[in-house]
Design a protein around this motif. Structure first.
Motif, PDB file in Angstrom:
ATOM      1  N   GLU A 174       9.380 -13.166 -41.060  1.00  0.00           N
ATOM      2  CA  GLU A 174       9.817 -13.771 -39.806  1.00  0.00           C
ATOM      3  C   GLU A 174      10.629 -15.045 -40.004  1.00  0.00           C
ATOM      4  OE1 GLU A 174       6.691 -13.015 -36.285  1.00  0.00           O
ATOM      5  OE2 GLU A 174       5.819 -13.963 -38.054  1.00  0.00           O
ATOM      6  N   GLU A 214       0.732 -21.487 -42.675  1.00  0.00           N
ATOM      7  CA  GLU A 214       1.188 -20.522 -41.674  1.00  0.00           C
ATOM      8  C   GLU A 214       2.670 -20.205 -41.865  1.00  0.00           C
ATOM      9  OE1 GLU A 214      -0.306 -18.861 -39.158  1.00  0.00           O
ATOM     10  OE2 GLU A 214      -2.313 -19.635 -39.622  1.00  0.00           O
ATOM     11  N   ARG A 247       4.780 -16.579 -43.498  1.00  0.00           N
ATOM     12  CA  ARG A 247       5.853 -15.913 -42.744  1.00  0.00           C
ATOM     13  C   ARG A 247       7.174 -15.936 -43.502  1.00  0.00           C
ATOM     14  NH1 ARG A 247       2.126 -17.897 -39.206  1.00  0.00           N
ATOM     15  NH2 ARG A 247       1.881 -16.907 -37.162  1.00  0.00           N
ATOM     16  N   THR A 283       5.241 -22.280 -25.905  1.00  0.00           N
ATOM     17  CA  THR A 283       4.193 -21.559 -26.648  1.00  0.00           C
ATOM     18  C   THR A 283       2.819 -22.105 -26.297  1.00  0.00           C
ATOM     19  OG1 THR A 283       5.710 -21.105 -28.485  1.00  0.00           O
ATOM     20  CG2 THR A 283       3.354 -20.933 -28.946  1.00  0.00           C
ATOM     21  N   LYS A 341      -1.345 -22.716 -35.899  1.00  0.00           N
ATOM     22  CA  LYS A 341      -0.833 -21.366 -35.625  1.00  0.00           C
ATOM     23  C   LYS A 341       0.110 -21.377 -34.437  1.00  0.00           C
ATOM     24  CE  LYS A 341      -2.329 -16.589 -35.079  1.00  0.00           C
ATOM     25  NZ  LYS A 341      -3.498 -15.670 -34.966  1.00  0.00           N
ATOM     26  N   TRP A 342      -0.233 -22.120 -33.407  1.00  0.00           N
ATOM     27  CA  TRP A 342       0.623 -22.170 -32.219  1.00  0.00           C
ATOM     28  C   TRP A 342       1.946 -22.864 -32.525  1.00  0.00           C
ATOM     29  CZ3 TRP A 342      -3.337 -23.958 -27.894  1.00  0.00           C
ATOM     30  CH2 TRP A 342      -4.334 -22.972 -27.778  1.00  0.00           C
ATOM     31  N   GLU A 394       4.036 -20.358 -34.339  1.00  0.00           N
ATOM     32  CA  GLU A 394       4.557 -19.328 -33.442  1.00  0.00           C
ATOM     33  C   GLU A 394       5.727 -19.860 -32.613  1.00  0.00           C
ATOM     34  OE1 GLU A 394       1.437 -17.525 -31.152  1.00  0.00           O
ATOM     35  OE2 GLU A 394       0.285 -16.967 -32.929  1.00  0.00           O
ATOM     36  N   THR A 399       9.715 -18.481 -32.652  1.00  0.00           N
ATOM     37  CA  THR A 399      10.522 -18.226 -31.452  1.00  0.00           C
ATOM     38  C   THR A 399      11.854 -18.963 -31.523  1.00  0.00           C
ATOM     39  OG1 THR A 399       8.550 -17.901 -30.078  1.00  0.00           O
ATOM     40  CG2 THR A 399      10.592 -18.444 -28.935  1.00  0.00           C
TER      41      THR A 399
END
Length: 269
Positions: free
Chosen positions: A46, A90, A94, A194, A255-256, A259, A263
């Motif tokens: 990602e 994290e 990715r 998020t 984690k947030w 994420e 995005t």
């Protein structure tokens, strides 16, 4: 003949399946995470091609903001550092490239409520000055030095702090970007959205009051990468302290943030 073709096709599919099962997962290693978590699996691409400069606030001779929890002190630098390490992991899983600017060779990722304070932290191995301006100059210098060497088209600096206000003032996470930075503002907004969605899902009746704004902070003004600065809560407030002392909450924050970064990366490619 038809039977032979079907048999050959089946064997080919079976061979591919066996290859996929026997293929070893990609792994990496970062000793700063501690012995138990040093090795990590790269589970996706990602963030392949992205590069990050992660900076936890204060450290070394300066503990930053201090709160009291169950009669014991909570030091800002220890919690910001733990969350930075979790965020680094994290991002690495990715497929990103990550530079951890503030470092403590001993601590690693910790699961306790009270994270003991130390003065071991360095800035990429260099002693951290007590003088505030010199301390900020040092970390900006390291970020820019690494920035010049990295070839990625998507390079972002993330600064993490914990605020200190009156005990009765509960706050959510605040996201700051450099004034006039459109990409910094976009990243801050993606992080905010998020968090807003996560709170709607996990605490639907609570609401999320964190904000995004431009702020003329030294580290935002004096580093070359697009940057955001996060204040994770009020270290004096009992409810905000739960965001820090519970390891599951520290992991959720990391984690947030990751994420939200994913995005933004997808939008920026």
């Amino acid at each position: 003949m038809r039977f032979i073709i079907v048999l050959i096709t089946s064997l080919f599919v079976l061979s591919l399946s066996s290859f996929a099962q026997n293929k070893k997962p990609r792994t990496g290693k970062e000793s700063l995470f501690g012995k138990k978590l040093a090795t990590y699996q790269i589970t996706s691409n990602e963030l392949s091609g992205a590069c990050f400069y992660l900076v936890s606030g204060h450290g070394g001779p300066d503990p930053g903001a201090i709160g009291i929890y169950q009669g014991r002190q909570l030091h800002e630098d220890e919690y910001a550092y733990d969350i930075i390490l979790r965020l680094a992991r994290e991002l690495l899983t990715r497929g990103a490239k990550v530079h951890i600017i503030i470092r403590d060779k001993k601590d690693g990722i910790r699961d306790g409520h009270i994270l003991s304070n130390s003065k071991r932290e360095t800035c990429m191995g260099d002693p951290i000055p007590l003088n505030q301006v010199e301390r900020l100059k040092q970390r900006c210098k390291w970020v820019d030095k690494l920035f010049k060497k990295d070839k990625s088209n998507y390079k972002r600096a993330i600064f993490i702090h914990v605020d200190s206000r009156s005990k009765g003032k509960q706050t959510d996470v605040f996201f700051y970007h450099a004034p006039g930075s459109s990409k910094g503002k976009r990243l801050a907004n993606n992080l905010h959205r998020t968090f807003d969605k996560k709170y709607d899902k996990h605490q639907p009746n609570r609401g999320f009051t964190g904000t995004v704004s431009g702020r003329n902070l030294y580290v935002l003004r004096n580093t070359q990468p697009v940057a955001v600065f996060l204040e994770l809560g009020n270290i004096q407030n009992k409810r905000d302290q739960q965001r820090l002392v519970l390891q599951n909450n520290r992991q959720a924050l990391a984690k947030w943030i990751a994420e939200g970064i994913v995005t933004d990366y997808k939008k920026g490619k």
